[in-house]
Design a protein around this motif. Structure first.
Motif, PDB file in Angstrom:
ATOM      1  N   ASP A 136     -20.214  -3.291  -2.874  1.00 19.56           N
ATOM      2  CA  ASP A 136     -20.511  -4.185  -1.762  1.00 19.56           C
ATOM      3  C   ASP A 136     -20.011  -3.560  -0.458  1.00 19.56           C
ATOM      4  OD1 ASP A 136     -21.734  -6.271  -3.214  1.00 19.56           O
ATOM      5  OD2 ASP A 136     -19.777  -6.891  -3.933  1.00 19.56           O
ATOM      6  N   ASP A 137     -18.814  -3.020  -0.480  1.00 25.80           N
ATOM      7  CA  ASP A 137     -18.233  -2.359   0.684  1.00 25.80           C
ATOM      8  C   ASP A 137     -17.342  -1.233   0.159  1.00 25.80           C
ATOM      9  OD1 ASP A 137     -16.747  -1.556   2.929  1.00 25.80           O
ATOM     10  OD2 ASP A 137     -17.040  -3.508   3.860  1.00 25.80           O
ATOM     11  N   TYR A 138     -17.835  -0.020   0.238  1.00 29.52           N
ATOM     12  CA  TYR A 138     -17.124   1.108  -0.365  1.00 29.52           C
ATOM     13  C   TYR A 138     -15.752   1.317   0.266  1.00 29.52           C
ATOM     14  CZ  TYR A 138     -16.042   5.806  -1.970  1.00 29.52           C
ATOM     15  OH  TYR A 138     -15.418   6.894  -2.521  1.00 29.52           O
ATOM     16  N   GLU A 139     -15.643   1.158   1.577  1.00 25.26           N
ATOM     17  CA  GLU A 139     -14.370   1.397   2.256  1.00 25.26           C
ATOM     18  C   GLU A 139     -13.306   0.412   1.790  1.00 25.26           C
ATOM     19  OE1 GLU A 139     -13.531   3.882   4.129  1.00 25.26           O
ATOM     20  OE2 GLU A 139     -15.536   4.760   3.915  1.00 25.26           O
ATOM     21  N   VAL A 140     -13.691  -0.854   1.673  1.00 29.09           N
ATOM     22  CA  VAL A 140     -12.736  -1.862   1.193  1.00 29.09           C
ATOM     23  C   VAL A 140     -12.355  -1.565  -0.258  1.00 29.09           C
ATOM     24  CG1 VAL A 140     -12.421  -4.302   0.652  1.00 29.09           C
ATOM     25  CG2 VAL A 140     -13.548  -3.627   2.787  1.00 29.09           C
ATOM     26  N   TRP A 141     -13.340  -1.187  -1.048  1.00 26.89           N
ATOM     27  CA  TRP A 141     -13.078  -0.936  -2.464  1.00 26.89           C
ATOM     28  C   TRP A 141     -12.157   0.265  -2.654  1.00 26.89           C
ATOM     29  CZ3 TRP A 141     -14.423   3.159  -5.793  1.00 26.89           C
ATOM     30  CH2 TRP A 141     -14.297   2.893  -7.160  1.00 26.89           C
ATOM     31  N   ILE A 142     -12.385   1.338  -1.931  1.00 23.58           N
ATOM     32  CA  ILE A 142     -11.622   2.565  -2.141  1.00 23.58           C
ATOM     33  C   ILE A 142     -10.215   2.469  -1.575  1.00 23.58           C
ATOM     34  CG2 ILE A 142     -12.212   3.822  -0.020  1.00 23.58           C
ATOM     35  CD1 ILE A 142     -12.226   5.260  -3.606  1.00 23.58           C
ATOM     36  N   THR A 143     -10.006   1.640  -0.553  1.00 20.94           N
ATOM     37  CA  THR A 143      -8.671   1.520   0.047  1.00 20.94           C
ATOM     38  C   THR A 143      -7.783   0.526  -0.692  1.00 20.94           C
ATOM     39  OG1 THR A 143      -9.529  -0.128   1.594  1.00 20.94           O
ATOM     40  CG2 THR A 143      -9.462   2.155   2.351  1.00 20.94           C
ATOM     41  N   ASN A 144      -8.303  -0.165  -1.675  1.00 19.99           N
ATOM     42  CA  ASN A 144      -7.505  -1.156  -2.410  1.00 19.99           C
ATOM     43  C   ASN A 144      -7.465  -0.832  -3.902  1.00 19.99           C
ATOM     44  OD1 ASN A 144      -6.800  -3.372  -0.358  1.00 19.99           O
ATOM     45  ND2 ASN A 144      -9.005  -3.126  -0.039  1.00 19.99           N
ATOM     46  N   GLN A 145      -7.431   0.462  -4.206  1.00 24.17           N
ATOM     47  CA  GLN A 145      -7.414   0.881  -5.597  1.00 24.17           C
ATOM     48  C   GLN A 145      -6.016   0.727  -6.208  1.00 24.17           C
ATOM     49  OE1 GLN A 145     -10.131   2.470  -7.778  1.00 24.17           O
ATOM     50  NE2 GLN A 145     -10.869   0.885  -6.404  1.00 24.17           N
ATOM     51  N   THR A 146      -5.980   0.084  -7.370  1.00 25.52           N
ATOM     52  CA  THR A 146      -4.772   0.011  -8.184  1.00 25.52           C
ATOM     53  C   THR A 146      -5.173   0.287  -9.635  1.00 25.52           C
ATOM     54  OG1 THR A 146      -4.950  -2.338  -8.746  1.00 25.52           O
ATOM     55  CG2 THR A 146      -3.865  -1.787  -6.657  1.00 25.52           C
ATOM     56  N   SER A 199     -10.918   6.601  -9.707  1.00 24.27           N
ATOM     57  CA  SER A 199     -11.217   7.011  -8.334  1.00 24.27           C
ATOM     58  C   SER A 199     -10.206   8.051  -7.854  1.00 24.27           C
ATOM     59  CB  SER A 199     -11.183   5.785  -7.414  1.00 24.27           C
ATOM     60  OG  SER A 199      -9.894   5.196  -7.438  1.00 24.27           O
ATOM     61  N   ALA A 200     -10.522   8.674  -6.727  1.00 25.79           N
ATOM     62  CA  ALA A 200      -9.652   9.720  -6.182  1.00 25.79           C
ATOM     63  C   ALA A 200      -8.249   9.207  -5.854  1.00 25.79           C
ATOM     64  CB  ALA A 200     -10.307  10.343  -4.944  1.00 25.79           C
ATOM     65  N   THR A 219      -2.411   9.445  -7.189  1.00 27.31           N
ATOM     66  CA  THR A 219      -1.165   8.671  -7.204  1.00 27.31           C
ATOM     67  C   THR A 219      -0.491   8.681  -8.564  1.00 27.31           C
ATOM     68  OG1 THR A 219      -2.083   7.208  -5.506  1.00 27.31           O
ATOM     69  CG2 THR A 219      -0.145   6.417  -6.711  1.00 27.31           C
ATOM     70  N   TYR A 220      -1.274   8.622  -9.634  1.00 29.69           N
ATOM     71  CA  TYR A 220      -0.710   8.445 -10.967  1.00 29.69           C
ATOM     72  C   TYR A 220      -0.990   9.667 -11.837  1.00 29.69           C
ATOM     73  CZ  TYR A 220      -0.570   3.572  -9.465  1.00 29.69           C
ATOM     74  OH  TYR A 220      -0.337   2.420  -8.769  1.00 29.69           O
ATOM     75  N   SER A 221      -0.113   9.853 -12.801  1.00 28.32           N
ATOM     76  CA  SER A 221      -0.297  10.940 -13.758  1.00 28.32           C
ATOM     77  C   SER A 221      -1.386  10.559 -14.764  1.00 28.32           C
ATOM     78  CB  SER A 221       1.004  11.213 -14.501  1.00 28.32           C
ATOM     79  OG  SER A 221       1.380  10.092 -15.285  1.00 28.32           O
ATOM     80  N   GLU A 222      -1.847  11.543 -15.466  1.00 32.77           N
ATOM     81  CA  GLU A 222      -2.883  11.292 -16.467  1.00 32.77           C
ATOM     82  C   GLU A 222      -2.366  10.378 -17.572  1.00 32.77           C
ATOM     83  OE1 GLU A 222      -5.797  13.828 -19.498  1.00 32.77           O
ATOM     84  OE2 GLU A 222      -4.600  14.856 -17.955  1.00 32.77           O
ATOM     85  N   GLU A 223      -1.080  10.519 -17.902  1.00 28.80           N
ATOM     86  CA  GLU A 223      -0.495   9.673 -18.937  1.00 28.80           C
ATOM     87  C   GLU A 223      -0.450   8.211 -18.496  1.00 28.80           C
ATOM     88  OE1 GLU A 223       0.765  12.455 -17.856  1.00 28.80           O
ATOM     89  OE2 GLU A 223       0.529  13.791 -19.592  1.00 28.80           O
ATOM     90  N   ALA A 224      -0.099   7.982 -17.218  1.00 28.39           N
ATOM     91  CA  ALA A 224      -0.042   6.614 -16.706  1.00 28.39           C
ATOM     92  C   ALA A 224      -1.429   5.975 -16.694  1.00 28.39           C
ATOM     93  CB  ALA A 224       0.553   6.610 -15.299  1.00 28.39           C
TER      94      ALA A 224
END
Length: 382
Positions: free
Chosen positions: A66-76, A312-313, A318-323
């Motif tokens: 819907d909004d790529y910028e909002v989606w990519i900046t709120n990745q957890t 996502s990037a 931010t996280y390791s592959e194990e996490a």
């Protein structure tokens, strides 16, 4: 008193309360200005929410975001795959059934809807589904638009408000399940199913078929119709919305505390919390079992799993592959546990029904043998 009895006739159906009491339903008079206005408000609230949500927020089923910028900046670690949003089409379709129920004679007097309670009193004193629904629509729009505008704190508040209204509606429906007084417990319901499974020949006495067969056929259809029109719309939404609550909270904390270890622990605790709630409401015995809540939670967790298959990037940085793998497999395992809990509960219900059926058939044979012995003894005495 005479005027009140004329304005609030009963329907002949019963309301089974959790305190053991049972009262007859009140017929609904849609000429009452309160009820007439509320039915119109509910219909308009639904139409507005659907048009605004699907026409503005979810602009096209062909768009991946819907909004790529909002989606990519709120990745957890609890972010879901974009197509997870398509559950909104199912949710709004089910809510359309809820709105349609107020126009169907077979449902508009149901206690699970709430109009009959308004017909029997003045004002709006109960947490009725029809009273809460416009507020639920408003909180849904608040949540969606806030998320679209990247106002995650407001989106979290909107989702919390939706959770409050959904819990109030579901609790009210569980406390006011519509069924005959003798079937208000799970044991009574299993006996009702047992009668459904008993061959027609055993329901005959002096070549006259018992009226229970016809009554049970109507009761089964009524209960199925009430569940899909009046309960499932809120159960499924409650499960998915609870997961959104946790997701928004993770986004807010992630922006405040930029610690990969802390956020991994938070995501794991969040998944455990959702699993616990889903298993509890899907398994615990009540007037009705909330299967839809477990389904909504499982859908969200599968969305997390498929998103983390190709993270996502920001997540990879931010996280390791194990996490990432830990969160991914936890979400998949928990989703399957929720679905298994619902399935096992359904199987358990079927087994209980068959056990009751066997016990009652044995009791019936014993009673027939005793009656034959009594008749034989009386004949011998004569």
């Amino acid at each position: 008193m005479e005027m009140e009895s004329k304005s609030t006739p009963v329907t002949g159906d019963y309301i089974a309360h959790t305190d053991g009491s049972a009262t007859e339903q009140t017929a609904v008079n849609f000429e009452d200005p309160r009820i007439k206005s509320l039915r119109l408000i509910n219909a308009l609230s639904y139409a507005l929410t659907v048009m605004v949500s699907l026409g503005s927020i979810h602009t096209s089923v062909n768009d991946e975001y819907d909004d790529y910028e909002v989606w990519i900046t709120n990745q957890t670690l609890l972010s879901v795959a974009p197509y997870t949003q398509y559950i909104w089409y199912i949710l709004f379709l089910l809510q359309g059934l809820f709105i349609a129920a107020s126009f169907l004679p077979s449902l508009w007097s149901s206690e699970l809807l709430g109009y009959n309670v308004l017909a029997a009193q003045t004002g709006y004193k109960h947490s009725l589904p029809v009273v809460h629904y416009p507020a639920l629509c408003a909180s849904t729009l608040m949540m969606m638009y806030s998320a679209k505008l990247n106002l995650m704190s407001m989106a979290f508040l909107g989702s919390c408000a939706s959770t409050y209204f959904l819990v109030s509606i579901i609790k009210y429906q569980l406390d006011n399940d519509t069924s005959p007084p003798e079937e208000e417990t799970f044991g009574g319901i299993t006996k009702w199913f047992q009668r459904r499974l008993t061959p027609a020949s055993t329901l005959q006495l002096d070549d006259v078929t018992s009226p229970d067969a016809t009554t049970d056929e109507k009761t089964l259809k009524d209960r199925i119709q009430q569940y899909f029109f009046l309960k499932l719309p809120f159960e499924l939404y409650a499960g998915f919305n609870l997961a959104l609550n946790v997701s928004f909270l993770n986004i807010i904390i992630h922006k405040l505390i930029a610690s990969a270890v802390f956020n991994l622990v938070l995501a794991s605790a969040s998944l455990l919390f959702l699993l616990g709630v889903g298993c509890y409401v899907s398994w615990t015995e009540k007037n009705g079992l909330s299967y839809g809540i477990g389904g909504g939670l499982a859908w969200y967790m599968f969305g997390v799993f498929f998103q983390l298959i190709n993270p996502s990037a920001p997540i990879m940085m931010t996280y390791s592959e194990e996490a990432i793998d830990a969160a991914k497999y936890m979400s998949a395992i928990f989703a399957n546990v929720l679905l298994s809990t619902v399935a096992i509960r359904a199987v358990k219900n079927i087994i209980n029904v068959n056990v009751v059926r066997g016990e009652e058939m044995e009791d019936g044979l014993e009673d027939e043998e005793e009656e034959e012995d009594d008749v034989g003894a009386e004949y011998t005495q004569v």
